[in-house]
Design an enzyme around this catalytic site. Structure first.
Site, PDB file in Angstrom:
ATOM      1  N   MET A   1      67.643  37.445  41.866  1.00  0.00           N
ATOM      2  CA  MET A   1      66.671  36.512  41.308  1.00  0.00           C
ATOM      3  C   MET A   1      66.497  36.795  39.811  1.00  0.00           C
ATOM      4  SD  MET A   1      64.026  35.662  44.326  1.00  0.00           S
ATOM      5  CE  MET A   1      63.024  37.108  44.228  1.00  0.00           C
ATOM      6  N   GLY A   2      67.453  37.524  39.236  1.00  0.00           N
ATOM      7  CA  GLY A   2      67.402  37.794  37.802  1.00  0.00           C
ATOM      8  C   GLY A   2      66.493  38.954  37.460  1.00  0.00           C
TER       9      GLY A   2
ATOM     10  N   HIS B   1      68.330  44.784  36.475  1.00  0.00           N
ATOM     11  CA  HIS B   1      68.140  46.181  36.078  1.00  0.00           C
ATOM     12  C   HIS B   1      69.350  46.976  36.546  1.00  0.00           C
ATOM     13  CE1 HIS B   1      67.132  46.649  40.266  1.00  0.00           C
ATOM     14  NE2 HIS B   1      66.166  45.753  40.149  1.00  0.00           N
TER      15      HIS B   1
ATOM     16  N   HIS C   1      70.835  46.384  40.038  1.00  0.00           N
ATOM     17  CA  HIS C   1      71.731  45.227  40.187  1.00  0.00           C
ATOM     18  C   HIS C   1      73.102  45.538  39.587  1.00  0.00           C
ATOM     19  CE1 HIS C   1      67.752  42.931  39.988  1.00  0.00           C
ATOM     20  NE2 HIS C   1      68.253  42.556  41.147  1.00  0.00           N
TER      21      HIS C   1
ATOM     22  N   GLN D   1      61.112  31.615  49.388  1.00  0.00           N
ATOM     23  CA  GLN D   1      60.833  32.948  49.925  1.00  0.00           C
ATOM     24  C   GLN D   1      59.547  33.559  49.388  1.00  0.00           C
ATOM     25  OE1 GLN D   1      64.614  34.579  48.148  1.00  0.00           O
ATOM     26  NE2 GLN D   1      63.391  36.426  47.974  1.00  0.00           N
TER      27      GLN D   1
ATOM     28  N   SER E   1      62.810  44.535  39.784  1.00  0.00           N
ATOM     29  CA  SER E   1      62.439  43.590  38.727  1.00  0.00           C
ATOM     30  C   SER E   1      60.928  43.552  38.540  1.00  0.00           C
ATOM     31  CB  SER E   1      62.938  42.190  39.083  1.00  0.00           C
ATOM     32  OG  SER E   1      64.300  42.247  39.406  1.00  0.00           O
TER      33      SER E   1
HETATM   34  O1  PAF Z   1      66.702  40.372  46.918  1.00  0.00           O
HETATM   35  C1  PAF Z   1      66.622  39.341  46.246  1.00  0.00           C
HETATM   36  O2  PAF Z   1      66.636  39.384  45.002  1.00  0.00           O
HETATM   37  C2  PAF Z   1      66.490  37.992  46.930  1.00  0.00           C
HETATM   38  O3  PAF Z   1      65.729  38.110  48.086  1.00  0.00           O
HETATM   39  C3  PAF Z   1      67.835  37.319  47.214  1.00  0.00           C
HETATM   40  C4  PAF Z   1      68.668  38.117  48.201  1.00  0.00           C
HETATM   41  C5  PAF Z   1      68.612  37.142  45.915  1.00  0.00           C
HETATM   42  C6  PAF Z   1      67.607  35.933  47.822  1.00  0.00           C
HETATM   43  O4  PAF Z   1      66.872  35.120  46.968  1.00  0.00           O
END
Ligand code: PAF
Length: 277
Positions: free
Chosen positions: A26-27, A30, A33, A57, A184
């Site tokens: 979701m950007g 860090h 990721h 979500q 994040s």
């Molecule tokens: O973990 C996340 O950042 C989110 O839940 C994901 C897996 C990208 C789904 O939106």
């Protein structure tokens, strides 16, 4: 690095590519990721990342509105890490049918406990978007972080439900020097909250270091008090079977165990977990 905003452009680029590692995010990227990107580039011919703050979500509008957006910085990090493509869709691209509030993935027990019970609908939304992203990217390998332990299990279940052949690779949690799991959301902590935020890690470590000599009840109680003293509002400190996330009341060394914590500090909800054995 190629950047695509639509699934059509993405599919056109990927059409002749066989071996693809994929990191959905979701950007507000860090090191955690970036570690997933590195693992993917070392194991696949092509590596892709998606950045999409998925509205379905979030069960808390404030949380959604506050989600940090740092696209320029994220792109620079991905480029440096050797990511081949980024999928950066807008909401209408992923939800042309509109945003539903209810999805019906049969997740069973796993959707009823911990994050499932504290964030109703959260995992249905995660499944909705991960399913759509996987259909768009068609990766061979999917990389996710173990910090979101329950999410990893949910996605494993999603892959079974949808009979997708992608292989899920779960990567260890990356931590700051004081133990705070990279997230994040950490950027939303005030500097004073940041100093207390590793309290969750300290509790996990404390339980890890004492589970052979103390009961779970006692350790849980001590941690609740410790977190409260630090200013946290604790949602849960739970012990579970690491293989299926069945909640356990007492330690059982014949099982693989994991402790999971969710707690809120100055309005920022943090989660973390640690395997015991
Ligand atoms: O973990 C996340 O950042 C989110 O839940 C994901 C897996 C990208 C789904 O939106």
């Amino acid at each position: 690095m190629y950047v695509f905003k639509t699934q059509n452009e993405l599919r056109a680029y990927l059409t002749d590519k066989q071996n693809i590692g994929f990191v959905p995010t979701m950007g507000a990227l860090h090191d955690g990721h970036i570690q997933l990107i590195h693992q993917s580039t070392s194991e696949n011919e092509y590596t892709g990342c998606s950045i999409f703050v998925n509205p379905t979500q979030f069960n808390n509008q404030h949380d959604f509105d506050k989600y940090p957006i740092t696209h320029e910085k994220d792109m620079a990090l991905l480029l440096k890490a050797g990511c081949d493509f980024l999928f950066l869709p807008v909401v209408d691209e992923m939800y042309p049918e509109g945003i539903k509030t209810q999805y019906s993935y049969d997740l069973g027990y796993i959707d009823t406990i911990l994050e499932g019970s504290h964030r109703p609908g959260h995992f249905q939304g995660v499944c909705a978007i991960v399913h759509k992203l996987l259909l768009a990217v068609k990766p061979t390998h999917l990389y996710m972080g173990e910090k979101d332990f329950q999410q990893c299990m949910v996605v494993k279940r999603l892959l079974e439900l949808t009979s997708m052949t992608v292989q899920l690779i779960i990567c260890p949690t990356l931590r700051d020097e004081d133990g705070l799991a990279k997230s994040s959301r950490n950027t939303r902590l005030s500097s004073s909250a940041r100093q207390q935020a590793n309290g969750i890690y300290n509790c996990l470590k404390y339980i890890h270091d004492h589970y052979t000599t103390h009961s779970f009840d006692v350790l849980q109680q001590n941690c609740l008090e410790q977190l409260s003293t630090l200013g946290f509002t604790t949602e849960y400190i739970a012990l579970a079977d690491a293989n299926n996330l069945t909640i356990m009341d007492t330690f059982d060394i014949d099982k693989k165990m994991v402790v999971l914590i969710a707690a809120v500090l100055e309005g920022v909800r943090l989660i973390d977990n640690m395997r015991l054995n």
